[in-house]
Design a protein around this motif. Structure first.
Motif, PDB file in Angstrom:
ATOM      1  N   HIS A 453      21.420  -2.033 -17.997  1.00  0.00           N
ATOM      2  CA  HIS A 453      22.332  -0.930 -18.272  1.00  0.00           C
ATOM      3  C   HIS A 453      23.809  -1.428 -18.550  1.00  0.00           C
ATOM      4  CE1 HIS A 453      22.864   3.421 -18.832  1.00  0.00           C
ATOM      5  NE2 HIS A 453      24.138   3.094 -18.342  1.00  0.00           N
ATOM      6  N   ILE A 454      23.984  -0.948 -19.688  1.00  0.00           N
ATOM      7  CA  ILE A 454      25.579  -1.497 -20.077  1.00  0.00           C
ATOM      8  C   ILE A 454      26.451  -0.059 -19.705  1.00  0.00           C
ATOM      9  CG2 ILE A 454      27.147  -1.989 -22.043  1.00  0.00           C
ATOM     10  CD1 ILE A 454      24.968  -2.850 -23.590  1.00  0.00           C
ATOM     11  N   TRP A 455      27.604  -0.729 -18.911  1.00  0.00           N
ATOM     12  CA  TRP A 455      28.503   0.216 -18.393  1.00  0.00           C
ATOM     13  C   TRP A 455      29.723   0.164 -19.028  1.00  0.00           C
ATOM     14  CZ3 TRP A 455      26.876   4.488 -15.696  1.00  0.00           C
ATOM     15  CH2 TRP A 455      25.652   4.413 -14.987  1.00  0.00           C
ATOM     16  N   SER A 459      30.824  -5.488 -20.906  1.00  0.00           N
ATOM     17  CA  SER A 459      29.536  -5.904 -21.188  1.00  0.00           C
ATOM     18  C   SER A 459      29.073  -6.196 -22.413  1.00  0.00           C
ATOM     19  CB  SER A 459      28.451  -5.088 -20.348  1.00  0.00           C
ATOM     20  OG  SER A 459      28.892  -5.033 -19.130  1.00  0.00           O
ATOM     21  N   LEU A 482      17.730  -1.499 -25.554  1.00  0.00           N
ATOM     22  CA  LEU A 482      18.575  -0.780 -24.960  1.00  0.00           C
ATOM     23  C   LEU A 482      18.183   0.791 -24.908  1.00  0.00           C
ATOM     24  CD1 LEU A 482      21.424  -1.978 -27.837  1.00  0.00           C
ATOM     25  CD2 LEU A 482      21.268  -2.293 -25.131  1.00  0.00           C
ATOM     26  N   SER A 486      23.484   2.808 -23.382  1.00  0.00           N
ATOM     27  CA  SER A 486      23.740   1.694 -23.529  1.00  0.00           C
ATOM     28  C   SER A 486      23.736   1.371 -25.162  1.00  0.00           C
ATOM     29  CB  SER A 486      22.755   0.482 -23.142  1.00  0.00           C
ATOM     30  OG  SER A 486      22.696   0.650 -21.834  1.00  0.00           O
ATOM     31  N   HIS A 490      26.886   0.261 -27.276  1.00  0.00           N
ATOM     32  CA  HIS A 490      27.047  -1.220 -27.992  1.00  0.00           C
ATOM     33  C   HIS A 490      27.311  -1.019 -29.482  1.00  0.00           C
ATOM     34  CE1 HIS A 490      24.763  -4.771 -29.807  1.00  0.00           C
ATOM     35  NE2 HIS A 490      25.449  -5.254 -28.754  1.00  0.00           N
TER      36      HIS A 490
END
Length: 499
Positions: A453-455, A459, A482, A486, A490
């Motif tokens: 998971h992109i926080w 990242s 994703l 996320s 992104h």
């Protein structure tokens, strides 16, 4: 056929507070309020001395704070009055500019608290971890005890047996009956003994003169100019923050003790209203009093707003009507009460060997740091902030190691799939760039983020750096798996985070 519609009398009973429906609750709340009022008198006088004002100023503040917060506050049975933390903040202002500026700062602090409450500052309490809360409670117990030490130093020898006798009464009297709070019995018995035997020991009257009339409302004696505002604003903001911190932490503590929920937003706004009212009555302001709240909730068993209201009301009645009698109460009796409160407040389970063996070292460190900072600064708010920041650092270090990368190369050697797992944020994503074999990998690289998971932006920047390093070698990178959050982050930031 009977009707399910309640009768008017039943509806009226449902609308009335609990203490109006149950005489037993009346007794508990009334006696609890009386005990707190007795304990408030020397505390308020002591805090007045710290702030550099007449003792009546602190007593008036305790009266108006308790009565007002009992109506507008968000936590039932919690006691608000003049406090040492607030006294320490505003003492320099009184010393340099006088009482008028102090009172004006109290009113402005109340305005700040209402604004902060409306903006949702109470929601920040969710970021205070349990280890900080335990440290806060234990530090509070230590401070309560330390505040009693001066009353046991360089005093006549009868003070010591009186304190021991008071403690014994509070331990054993509840085994006989709990109808009357043991602290009240202890205060009455020790006062009667000292008066009957003519024992010369320090008394409440030695702390200062008690007021002989009610406070009168009025405006602070300051010029209403921009210069005055700039002078009082820093002190007012500091007072607002310290007061809210102590009040919200105390409310959370009472929530846990009573197994009930309170409105932290209402309490924040209520503290502001109470300080504004207190300022207009010439008081020194205040916030939740943790020691007196523990007397009310844990020792006396009070649970409603009535005890808070009566604590403030009894305080003025005791000072104005029964001033000579109250002045004769030995300080030893009140010291015994506060020592018992200190013992009951401390979380002894938190330092038991079994508990310490099971707790992670990081949480123990956070608890110890919180206690150390509070005891060193005598400021609960500073300790909570430092403890919370420490807990966040410990958490970040722990979570940073949870991100992992596993590579699987296709049998034909044309593609490699990197499975990334864990939370990707500034701490964990910094090492992500070094987990790939840019030179040795085949021309097609797949990064699978199904289990990640992109926080944050760090990242995304790390992923951009990875794809950039592969692109420099003529290799293509495909990012798959994703989740919605996320993918959104992104998509919005990728390629836009050039260093």
């Amino acid at each position: 056929m009977s009707s399910s519609v309640p009768s008017p009398a039943a509806r009226l009973r449902a609308l009335r507070p609990d203490w109006l429906n149950d005489p037993r609750v009346w007794r508990t709340e009334i006696l609890g309020g009386l005990v707190v009022a007795l304990a408030l008198i020397p505390e308020a006088i002591s805090f007045s001395i710290i702030a550099g004002v007449d003792p009546a100023i602190g007593l008036f503040a305790s009266f108006t704070m308790a009565v007002t917060i009992s109506i507008v506050g968000g936590r039932r049975a919690m006691i608000s009055a003049a406090t040492g933390a607030v006294a320490l903040v505003i003492a320099p202002l009184n010393r340099e500019h006088g009482l008028g500026y102090l009172v004006a700062a109290v009113i402005l602090a109340g305005v700040f608290q209402i604004v902060l409450g409306a903006l949702g500052v109470a929601k920040l309490m969710r970021f205070v971890p349990r280890s900080v809360m335990v440290g806060f409670v234990n530090a509070l117990a230590i401070l309560i005890f330390m505040a009693q030490v001066p009353e046991m130093h360089d005093v006549p020898w009868p003070v010591y047996p009186l304190i021991i006798g008071g403690l014994a009464l509070m331990v054993f009297f509840p085994k006989v009956t709990k109808v009357v709070p043991a602290p009240l019995v202890s205060i009455v018995v020790l006062t009667a003994i000292t008066l009957a035997a003519g024992i010369a020991v320090p008394t409440v009257g030695d702390k200062g003169d008690l007021p002989s009339s009610l406070p009168v409302p009025g405006l602070p004696d300051v010029p209403f100019t921009l210069d005055t505002l700039t002078t009082i604003a820093p002190y007012a903001l500091a007072m607002a923050l310290v007061g809210l911190m102590e009040s919200l932490m105390t409310a959370k503590l009472v929530d846990d003790i009573t197994d009930t929920r309170s409105s932290k937003t209402r309490e924040s706004i209520g503290q502001g209203i109470a300080n504004i009212v207190t300022g207009f009555f010439g008081g020194m302001g205040g916030c939740a009093m943790i020691g007196q709240t523990m007397i009310n909730v844990r020792v006396s068993g009070a649970r409603t707003r009535l005890s808070t209201f009566l604590a403030g009301s009894f305080l003025m009645v005791l000072c104005i009507v029964f001033g000579p009698v109250v002045s004769d109460i030995p300080m030893a009796a009140l010291v015994a009460v506060m020592v018992m409160v200190s013992f009951a407040t401390f979380d002894w389970h938190s330092i038991a060997p079994k508990t310490l063996k099971r707790l992670p070292a990081g949480e123990i460190a956070v608890m110890v740091i919180t206690v150390a900072v509070v005891v060193a600064t005598h400021n609960l708010a500073i300790g909570v902030v430092v403890g919370t920041v420490t807990a966040m650092v410990v958490f970040a270090r722990r979570v940073a190691h949870l991100a992992d990368v596993t590579a699987v190369v296709d049998p034909d050697g044309t593609q490699v799939v990197y499975a990334v797992t864990g939370a990707l944020f500034f701490a964990s994503s910094n090492d992500l760039v070094h987990r790939f074999d840019y030179a040795g990998d085949p021309d097609k690289v797949v990064i699978d983020l199904t289990s990640a998971h992109i926080w944050d932006a760090s990242s995304v920047a790390a992923l951009d750096a990875i794809t950039g390093k592969y692109a420099q070698r003529g290799k293509t990178v495909e990012i798959i798996g994703l989740n919605e959050h996320s993918a959104k982050m992104h998509g919005a930031l990728s390629g836009e985070l050039k260093v």
